[in-house]
Enzyme design. Structure first.
Site, mmCIF file in Angstrom:
data_model
loop_
_atom_site.group_PDB
_atom_site.id
_atom_site.type_symbol
_atom_site.label_atom_id
_atom_site.label_comp_id
_atom_site.label_asym_id
_atom_site.label_seq_id
_atom_site.Cartn_x
_atom_site.Cartn_y
_atom_site.Cartn_z
ATOM 1 N N HIS A 1 8.836 0.975 3.498
ATOM 2 C CA HIS A 1 10.087 1.066 4.426
ATOM 3 C C HIS A 1 11.128 -0.153 4.076
ATOM 4 O O HIS A 1 10.728 -0.887 3.065
ATOM 5 C CB HIS A 1 9.513 1.104 5.745
ATOM 6 N N GLU A 2 12.258 -0.330 4.863
ATOM 7 C CA GLU A 2 13.158 -1.253 4.547
ATOM 8 C C GLU A 2 12.402 -2.654 4.562
ATOM 9 O O GLU A 2 13.017 -3.672 3.948
ATOM 10 C CB GLU A 2 13.911 -1.442 5.955
ATOM 11 N N GLY A 3 11.330 -3.205 5.099
ATOM 12 C CA GLY A 3 10.604 -4.420 5.320
ATOM 13 C C GLY A 3 10.085 -4.635 3.989
ATOM 14 O O GLY A 3 10.361 -5.704 3.484
ATOM 15 N N HIS A 4 9.513 -3.597 3.352
ATOM 16 C CA HIS A 4 8.895 -3.826 1.874
ATOM 17 C C HIS A 4 10.304 -4.099 1.090
ATOM 18 O O HIS A 4 10.157 -5.090 0.135
ATOM 19 C CB HIS A 4 8.255 -2.697 1.523
ATOM 20 N N GLN B 1 -2.683 -11.950 8.213
ATOM 21 C CA GLN B 1 -2.821 -11.644 7.027
ATOM 22 C C GLN B 1 -2.287 -12.662 5.894
ATOM 23 O O GLN B 1 -3.139 -13.092 5.112
ATOM 24 C CB GLN B 1 -2.329 -10.418 6.436
ATOM 25 N N GLY C 1 5.233 -9.897 4.211
ATOM 26 C CA GLY C 1 5.930 -9.674 5.565
ATOM 27 C C GLY C 1 5.175 -10.453 6.619
ATOM 28 O O GLY C 1 3.810 -10.386 6.764
ATOM 29 N N LYS D 1 5.088 -9.919 9.591
ATOM 30 C CA LYS D 1 4.838 -8.809 10.508
ATOM 31 C C LYS D 1 3.256 -8.969 10.513
ATOM 32 O O LYS D 1 2.652 -8.970 11.637
ATOM 33 C CB LYS D 1 5.014 -7.281 10.027
ATOM 34 N N ASP D 2 2.742 -9.062 9.538
ATOM 35 C CA ASP D 2 1.135 -9.372 9.358
ATOM 36 C C ASP D 2 0.777 -10.605 9.358
ATOM 37 O O ASP D 2 0.500 -11.201 8.407
ATOM 38 C CB ASP D 2 0.382 -8.394 8.066
ATOM 39 N N MET E 1 0.938 -0.928 -0.057
ATOM 40 C CA MET E 1 -0.081 0.007 0.021
ATOM 41 C C MET E 1 0.797 1.290 -0.080
ATOM 42 O O MET E 1 0.493 2.373 0.262
ATOM 43 C CB MET E 1 -0.817 -0.093 1.126
HETATM 44 O O1 PAF Z 1 -0.111 -5.792 3.541
HETATM 45 C C1 PAF Z 1 -0.652 -4.914 2.861
HETATM 46 O O2 PAF Z 1 -0.127 -3.725 2.512
HETATM 47 C C2 PAF Z 1 -1.980 -4.906 2.176
HETATM 48 O O3 PAF Z 1 -2.862 -5.530 3.213
HETATM 49 C C3 PAF Z 1 -2.028 -5.691 0.844
HETATM 50 C C4 PAF Z 1 -1.502 -7.017 1.018
HETATM 51 C C5 PAF Z 1 -1.094 -4.973 -0.098
HETATM 52 C C6 PAF Z 1 -3.438 -5.506 0.154
HETATM 53 O O4 PAF Z 1 -3.945 -4.391 -0.039
#
Ligand code: PAF
Length: 265
Positions: A31-34, A152, A146, A148-149, A27
């Site tokens: 940051h470094e995680g992404h 998810q 990640g 972290k979630d 979204m």
């Molecule tokens: O983790 C996220 O940034 C969001 O939930 C994702 C997976 C991009 C879906 O919108």
């Protein structure tokens, strides 16, 4: 790096790819995680594509959709630096949701109606719906998320299993600040001083011997705990505190933080 604004451009890009494609959905407010996800995708695939889309369907009516940090130019520069080949960054939500009465996905209830799902009803349905659409368009060989979630990741793995989607989900480790605070785009809502103080969340979770002690300390340090539970790694059952996965969501200075720690006491 190709910047793709429309589904048409995305589909055209995808059709032109013959080699393995790794996908990092985000979204934005990277940051470094992404970036660690992009690096991993780079190592394991010939082509890497990211998406930047603040998905309205995963936000509740009183959540932070309009406030969610947006820094597209900076994000593009970071992705380019990491060697991303393309980014899908639609300019309008209608590009992803062209109709107002669309079909949507109901996330697997046993996973989506516990923990965060209790406090964010419909959140994981929105996540699954957007991720399903993105998977259809990007057709990635591998997709990177990640841990972290954590919840998810479990919900998305369940969707992939339930719909027999041909994509390998690659869960990647949580990256932390030197203080221990799990990296998150929402950390930017906190001042640097409050970010340092918020690191108590991880410290308390890591050092406590019981959930009761952790809850007491969190409250003492100014956290408003939404949930704190010990669960099995598949999240489906409660687990003994001494060898469970402890998962927490708590507000600190008005910002909702989540984290988890595997306990072996
Ligand atoms: O983790 C996220 O940034 C969001 O939930 C994702 C997976 C991009 C879906 O919108």
């Amino acid at each position: 790096m190709k910047i793709l604004r429309t589904r048409r451009q995305l589909l055209k890009w995808r059709l032109s790819q013959r080699l393995s494609v790794g996908f990092v959905p985000t979204m934005g407010a990277l940051h470094e995680g992404h970036l660690s996800l992009v690096r991993r995708a780079r190592e394991e695939n010939k082509r890497v594509i990211a998406s930047i889309f603040v998905n309205p369907t995963q936000f509740g009516p009183r959540e932070d959709l309009s406030l969610y940090p947006r820094q597209e130019k900076k994000d593009f520069a970071l992705l380019k630096r990491e060697g991303c080949d393309a980014v899908f960054a639609p300019l309008k939500a209608q590009e992803v949701y062209p109709r107002s009465d669309e079909t949507s996905i109901l996330a697997r209830p046993s996973l989506s109606r516990i923990l965060c799902g209790v406090f964010r009803p419909g959140h994981f349905d929105g996540v699954c719906t957007v991720v399903f659409k993105l998977f259809r368009w990007v057709e990635p060989h591998r997709a990177y998320f990640g841990l972290k979630d954590y919840q998810q990741v479990k919900v998305i793995e369940a969707m992939v299993e339930d719909f027999d989607l041909r994509v390998k989900i690659v869960p990647c480790p949580t990256l932390r600040e030197p203080t221990g605070l799990a990296m998150s785009s929402r950390n930017t809502y906190l001042s640097s001083k409050d970010q340092r103080a918020a690191a108590e969340l991880f410290r308390i979770l890591s050092m406590s011997d019981s959930l009761k002690q952790a809850r007491r300390l969190l409250t003492h340090y100014g956290f408003e705990v939404q949930y704190l539970e010990s669960r099995s790694e598949d999240l489906l059952s409660k687990a003994p505190e001494k060898k469970g996965l402890w998962l927490v969501a708590a507000y600190f200075k008005g910002v909702r933080l989540i984290d988890h720690v595997k306990k072996i006491l």
